[in-house]
Design a protein around this motif. Structure first.
Motif, PDB file in Angstrom:
ATOM      1  N   HIS A 434      38.490  46.773  36.416  1.00  0.00           N
ATOM      2  CA  HIS A 434      39.001  48.563  36.081  1.00  0.00           C
ATOM      3  C   HIS A 434      37.795  49.211  36.630  1.00  0.00           C
ATOM      4  O   HIS A 434      38.253  50.323  36.929  1.00  0.00           O
ATOM      5  N   LEU A 435      36.458  48.813  36.322  1.00  0.00           N
ATOM      6  CA  LEU A 435      35.582  49.595  37.038  1.00  0.00           C
ATOM      7  C   LEU A 435      35.347  49.518  38.301  1.00  0.00           C
ATOM      8  O   LEU A 435      35.422  50.784  39.042  1.00  0.00           O
ATOM      9  N   ALA A 436      36.190  48.832  39.154  1.00  0.00           N
ATOM     10  CA  ALA A 436      36.145  48.676  40.333  1.00  0.00           C
ATOM     11  C   ALA A 436      37.193  49.887  40.882  1.00  0.00           C
ATOM     12  O   ALA A 436      37.203  50.435  41.985  1.00  0.00           O
ATOM     13  N   ASP A 437      38.052  50.010  40.217  1.00  0.00           N
ATOM     14  CA  ASP A 437      39.287  50.870  40.059  1.00  0.00           C
ATOM     15  C   ASP A 437      38.974  52.309  39.919  1.00  0.00           C
ATOM     16  O   ASP A 437      39.903  53.119  40.094  1.00  0.00           O
ATOM     17  N   LEU A 438      38.080  52.478  39.293  1.00  0.00           N
ATOM     18  CA  LEU A 438      37.838  53.705  38.547  1.00  0.00           C
ATOM     19  C   LEU A 438      37.488  54.805  39.828  1.00  0.00           C
ATOM     20  O   LEU A 438      36.587  54.651  40.618  1.00  0.00           O
ATOM     21  N   THR A 444      28.086  60.625  44.657  1.00  0.00           N
ATOM     22  CA  THR A 444      27.328  60.541  43.525  1.00  0.00           C
ATOM     23  C   THR A 444      26.350  59.333  43.473  1.00  0.00           C
ATOM     24  O   THR A 444      27.041  58.376  44.101  1.00  0.00           O
ATOM     25  N   PHE A 445      25.478  59.374  42.797  1.00  0.00           N
ATOM     26  CA  PHE A 445      24.632  57.977  42.597  1.00  0.00           C
ATOM     27  C   PHE A 445      25.446  57.092  41.735  1.00  0.00           C
ATOM     28  O   PHE A 445      25.397  55.971  41.964  1.00  0.00           O
ATOM     29  N   THR A 446      25.939  57.475  40.823  1.00  0.00           N
ATOM     30  CA  THR A 446      26.773  56.593  40.113  1.00  0.00           C
ATOM     31  C   THR A 446      28.020  55.831  40.908  1.00  0.00           C
ATOM     32  O   THR A 446      28.313  54.939  40.412  1.00  0.00           O
ATOM     33  N   GLY A 447      28.300  56.282  41.815  1.00  0.00           N
ATOM     34  CA  GLY A 447      29.134  55.775  42.757  1.00  0.00           C
ATOM     35  C   GLY A 447      28.673  54.146  43.280  1.00  0.00           C
ATOM     36  O   GLY A 447      29.565  53.209  43.313  1.00  0.00           O
ATOM     37  N   ILE A 448      27.615  54.005  42.974  1.00  0.00           N
ATOM     38  CA  ILE A 448      26.973  52.764  43.395  1.00  0.00           C
ATOM     39  C   ILE A 448      27.646  51.697  42.349  1.00  0.00           C
ATOM     40  O   ILE A 448      27.925  50.326  42.824  1.00  0.00           O
ATOM     41  N   LEU A 449      28.185  52.052  41.289  1.00  0.00           N
ATOM     42  CA  LEU A 449      28.799  51.090  40.295  1.00  0.00           C
ATOM     43  C   LEU A 449      30.179  50.491  41.028  1.00  0.00           C
ATOM     44  O   LEU A 449      30.502  49.577  40.645  1.00  0.00           O
ATOM     45  N   GLY A 450      30.758  51.630  41.588  1.00  0.00           N
ATOM     46  CA  GLY A 450      31.991  51.100  42.166  1.00  0.00           C
ATOM     47  C   GLY A 450      31.897  50.088  43.151  1.00  0.00           C
ATOM     48  O   GLY A 450      32.616  49.260  43.473  1.00  0.00           O
ATOM     49  N   LEU A 451      30.837  50.412  44.076  1.00  0.00           N
ATOM     50  CA  LEU A 451      30.357  49.489  45.150  1.00  0.00           C
ATOM     51  C   LEU A 451      30.101  47.929  44.560  1.00  0.00           C
ATOM     52  O   LEU A 451      30.673  47.096  45.207  1.00  0.00           O
ATOM     53  N   ALA A 452      29.354  47.921  43.637  1.00  0.00           N
ATOM     54  CA  ALA A 452      28.849  46.832  42.850  1.00  0.00           C
ATOM     55  C   ALA A 452      30.193  46.059  42.468  1.00  0.00           C
ATOM     56  O   ALA A 452      30.278  44.527  42.675  1.00  0.00           O
ATOM     57  N   ALA A 453      30.990  46.968  41.695  1.00  0.00           N
ATOM     58  CA  ALA A 453      32.089  46.250  40.984  1.00  0.00           C
ATOM     59  C   ALA A 453      33.142  45.592  41.862  1.00  0.00           C
ATOM     60  O   ALA A 453      33.579  44.539  41.649  1.00  0.00           O
ATOM     61  N   ARG A 454      33.453  46.484  43.004  1.00  0.00           N
ATOM     62  CA  ARG A 454      34.258  45.850  44.100  1.00  0.00           C
ATOM     63  C   ARG A 454      33.622  44.610  44.840  1.00  0.00           C
ATOM     64  O   ARG A 454      34.549  43.845  44.865  1.00  0.00           O
ATOM     65  N   GLN A 455      32.442  44.736  44.977  1.00  0.00           N
ATOM     66  CA  GLN A 455      31.736  43.457  45.655  1.00  0.00           C
ATOM     67  C   GLN A 455      32.223  42.213  44.862  1.00  0.00           C
ATOM     68  O   GLN A 455      32.313  41.084  45.235  1.00  0.00           O
ATOM     69  N   ILE A 456      31.822  42.447  43.487  1.00  0.00           N
ATOM     70  CA  ILE A 456      31.951  41.269  42.594  1.00  0.00           C
ATOM     71  C   ILE A 456      33.562  40.921  42.622  1.00  0.00           C
ATOM     72  O   ILE A 456      33.743  39.622  42.601  1.00  0.00           O
ATOM     73  N   CYS A 457      34.516  41.902  42.518  1.00  0.00           N
ATOM     74  CA  CYS A 457      35.728  41.592  42.603  1.00  0.00           C
ATOM     75  C   CYS A 457      36.059  40.677  43.631  1.00  0.00           C
ATOM     76  O   CYS A 457      37.102  39.462  43.709  1.00  0.00           O
ATOM     77  N   MET A 460      35.005  37.134  43.054  1.00  0.00           N
ATOM     78  CA  MET A 460      35.737  36.298  42.109  1.00  0.00           C
ATOM     79  C   MET A 460      37.295  36.177  42.460  1.00  0.00           C
ATOM     80  O   MET A 460      38.071  35.834  41.682  1.00  0.00           O
ATOM     81  N   GLY A 461      37.542  36.449  43.847  1.00  0.00           N
ATOM     82  CA  GLY A 461      39.067  36.651  44.119  1.00  0.00           C
ATOM     83  C   GLY A 461      39.895  37.550  43.344  1.00  0.00           C
ATOM     84  O   GLY A 461      41.104  37.066  43.173  1.00  0.00           O
ATOM     85  N   LEU A 462      39.600  38.770  42.845  1.00  0.00           N
ATOM     86  CA  LEU A 462      40.174  39.561  42.045  1.00  0.00           C
ATOM     87  C   LEU A 462      40.952  40.642  42.994  1.00  0.00           C
ATOM     88  O   LEU A 462      41.770  41.355  42.587  1.00  0.00           O
ATOM     89  N   VAL A 463      40.635  40.573  44.341  1.00  0.00           N
ATOM     90  CA  VAL A 463      41.216  41.424  45.112  1.00  0.00           C
ATOM     91  C   VAL A 463      42.720  41.036  45.602  1.00  0.00           C
ATOM     92  O   VAL A 463      42.795  39.852  46.037  1.00  0.00           O
ATOM     93  N   ARG A 464      43.449  41.942  45.500  1.00  0.00           N
ATOM     94  CA  ARG A 464      44.926  41.512  45.643  1.00  0.00           C
ATOM     95  C   ARG A 464      44.871  41.293  47.206  1.00  0.00           C
ATOM     96  O   ARG A 464      44.544  42.226  47.667  1.00  0.00           O
ATOM     97  N   GLN A 465      45.684  40.216  47.639  1.00  0.00           N
ATOM     98  CA  GLN A 465      45.900  39.880  49.325  1.00  0.00           C
ATOM     99  C   GLN A 465      47.281  39.878  49.460  1.00  0.00           C
ATOM    100  O   GLN A 465      48.298  39.504  48.605  1.00  0.00           O
ATOM    101  N   ALA A 466      47.582  40.072  50.926  1.00  0.00           N
ATOM    102  CA  ALA A 466      48.932  39.840  51.313  1.00  0.00           C
ATOM    103  C   ALA A 466      49.210  38.362  51.001  1.00  0.00           C
ATOM    104  O   ALA A 466      48.325  37.562  51.130  1.00  0.00           O
TER     105      ALA A 466
END
Ligand SMILES: Cc1cc2nc3c(=O)[nH]c(=O)nc-3n(C[C@H](O)[C@H](O)[C@H](O)COP(=O)(O)OP(=O)(O)OC[C@H]3O[C@@H](n4cnc5c(N)ncnc54)[C@H](O)[C@@H]3O)c2cc1C
Length: 490
Positions: A434-438, A444-457, A460-466
């Motif tokens: 959810h954080l990754a998709d926000l 913004t500096f807060t944007g770093i949370l999106g980068l970190a969340a998407r990296q973890i996703c 963890m293999g949570l990124v949808r793939q073809a």
């Protein structure tokens, strides 16, 4: 006889009194000195004013890079001193604590001297008046834990800094927890030659280790010398004068070797202890341990009708926790409930250069088999590049099994604001996807949370793939704010 008597007029006491009154109790509050507590009078507010001055100096150092020309600004210490005192007054004027309490029909005894127990439901104040109540909430806060060694009378407590006549040219700061680190950093920005001493193996010893390492590196870059793992301070002596200013030498040991440092000021920030001495706790059968009043998670002391909240419990030593404890103690005292506070999610940090902020568990405390973390450097953020503030990183920790956010530890610009977002997410049981998709605002500096969340996703293999790509290779980063090969995951 009141329903509730609150001792102490800082954040914990004022909040406890107002909440108890809101719940319909008759309430009195006794404050030995001036309402507002350490927070307003000699702690957070003055520290923050100095941090703001340090911030302005740092910004001024960038003026030329952005084409703003003019003479280099310098600190005028008497003006800062005046601004500090004026700001405390302004906060008092804004808060109008006494009026606020009295408008809520709370009886206030201000400048009453130390209230102390004469029996388990009665306290006496300086003028001999006795105050009795069915329930009592102790919110007396704390004070600096002074060290005792030859020459300790030559040291300064952090709360005394605001009354200095002049800024020292050099300072030794003893104690590298939140207060010591902030003071060392601010003084360094003011141009003072600073040495920071710590008995534990690292600065900020209770924070995530990456945070300590990040701050130590930043201090070194700015010329603050940091000595960790030292032995106790043995003595301080005056060894001369320069331009009418006494020169001090601090003696301690490092490993098996004697060591010493010279400076014009020695600031001791080695800890805090509850203001329990003047209360005559034994008359009320209230137990104090290691300088703090012992409470359970309902904030009840060893005497069932007496509660305690804030610094005097030694649990958190933070304003936000003091007023939350004040609220809970009042509810439990008035309603007989057992609301508990375990301080699970408490964003906190310090106004050092760069700032640091933290919330939730550290990596060392996390269950290794379940925790997954990412560290994203500030240099990846477009905003950090735009502002010329690329120093620092954000570490995000999440649970592999539940995908929930477990903690964040940030060194860098606006670090405290960044971790507040994670605190809100943790409280709402947000998951990392959810954080990754926000759609966090850009840039913004807060944007770093999106980068970190998407990296973890991705980890963890949570990124949808073809469908025909699943399991074939590690997914590539789909990041607009991309900088190759910098982020790391554990
Ligand atoms: C230099 C410094 C900087 C800080 N910066 C921050 C910060 O940035 N953020 C943060 O969250 N926290 C910070 N803190 C910590 C913060 O100030 C405390 O956590 C907070 O003030 C605790 O609130 P309290 O109500 O428990 O105690 P206090 O604010 O200390 O209030 C207690 C009150 O009780 C009164 N009192 C004590 N004993 C008696 C008695 N026997 N009878 C009557 N009255 C009594 C005292 O006079 C005092 O007014 C800082 C502290 C220091 C020293």
């Amino acid at each position: 006889v009141w329903d509730v008597l609150v001792v102490g007029g800082g954040p914990a006491g004022v909040t406890a009194a107002l909440r108890a009154r809101e719940l319909g109790a008759s309430v009195a509050l006794v404050e030995r000195g001036r309402l507002g507590g350490t927070c307003t009078n000699d702690g957070c507010v003055p520290t923050r004013v100095w941090a703001k001055a340090a911030r302005l100096l740092r910004d001024a150092a960038q003026f030329a890079e952005y084409g703003i020309l003019g003479p280099e600004p310098r600190l005028d210490f008497p003006t800062l001193r005046q601004r500090t005192h004026e700001t405390v007054l302004r906060i008092h004027e804004k808060k109008q604590i006494r009026r606020h309490l009295e408008e809520a029909e709370i009886t206030v005894f201000e400048n009453a001297g130390d209230a102390h127990f004469v029996d388990e439901r009665t306290l006496q104040i300086e003028n001999g008046k006795t105050l009795s109540a069915e329930k009592i909430i102790l919110c007396g806060g704390g004070h600096a834990r002074g060290l005792s060694f030859p020459g300790s009378d030559l040291t300064i407590a952090p709360t005394q800094l605001w009354s200095l006549e002049a800024l020292p040219r050099s300072a030794v700061v003893v104690g590298a927890s939140a207060t010591g680190c902030q003071i060392a950093s601010i003084l360094n920005t003011f141009g003072v030659t600073v040495s920071l001493l710590e008995m534990e193996e690292r600065v900020l010893p209770r924070e995530d280790a990456t945070l300590s390492a990040g701050l130590t590196e930043a201090f070194a870059l700015r010329g603050t010398s940091v000595l960790t793992g030292i032995g106790p301070i043995e003595r301080i002596e005056r060894f001369g004068e320069e331009e009418n200013v006494a020169q001090l030498r601090v003696h301690f040991s490092q490993g098996d070797h004697p060591a010493s440092l010279s400076a014009e000021a020695v600031i001791v920030a080695t800890g805090w202890t509850g203001s329990v001495e003047g209360l005559n706790l034994s008359a009320a059968h209230v137990i104090a341990e290691k300088g703090y009043i012992r409470v359970d998670d309902s904030l009840r002391t060893s005497a069932p009708h007496i509660f305690a909240a804030g610094d005097i419990t030694g649990r958190m030593l933070l304003v936000q926790s003091a007023y939350e404890e004040g609220r809970i103690a009042a509810e439990n005292a008035v309603c007989g409930t057992e609301r508990q506070d375990t301080h699970r999610i408490v964003p906190h940090g310090g106004f050092t250069d760069p700032e640091y902020g933290s919330v939730g568990i550290t990596e060392a405390d996390a269950d290794r088999s379940d925790a997954v973390s990412a560290v994203v450097p500030y240099a990846d953020l477009d905003r950090a590049v735009i502002d010329g503030r690329t120093e620092g990183f954000c570490k995000l920790i999440v649970s592999r099994s539940t995908h929930r956010l477990l903690g964040a530890h940030v060194v860098g610009e606006q670090a405290l604001e960044v971790v507040q977002v994670i605190a809100a997410g943790m409280e709402a049981e947000m998951t990392v996807d959810h954080l990754a998709d926000l759609e966090l605002a850009y840039p913004t500096f807060t944007g770093i949370l999106g980068l970190a969340a998407r990296q973890i996703c991705r980890e963890m293999g949570l990124v949808r793939q073809a469908r025909d790509r699943v399991g074939l290779e590690h997914p590539r980063a789909t990041e607009w704010e991309h900088r190759a090969g910098t982020a790391t995951s554990t």
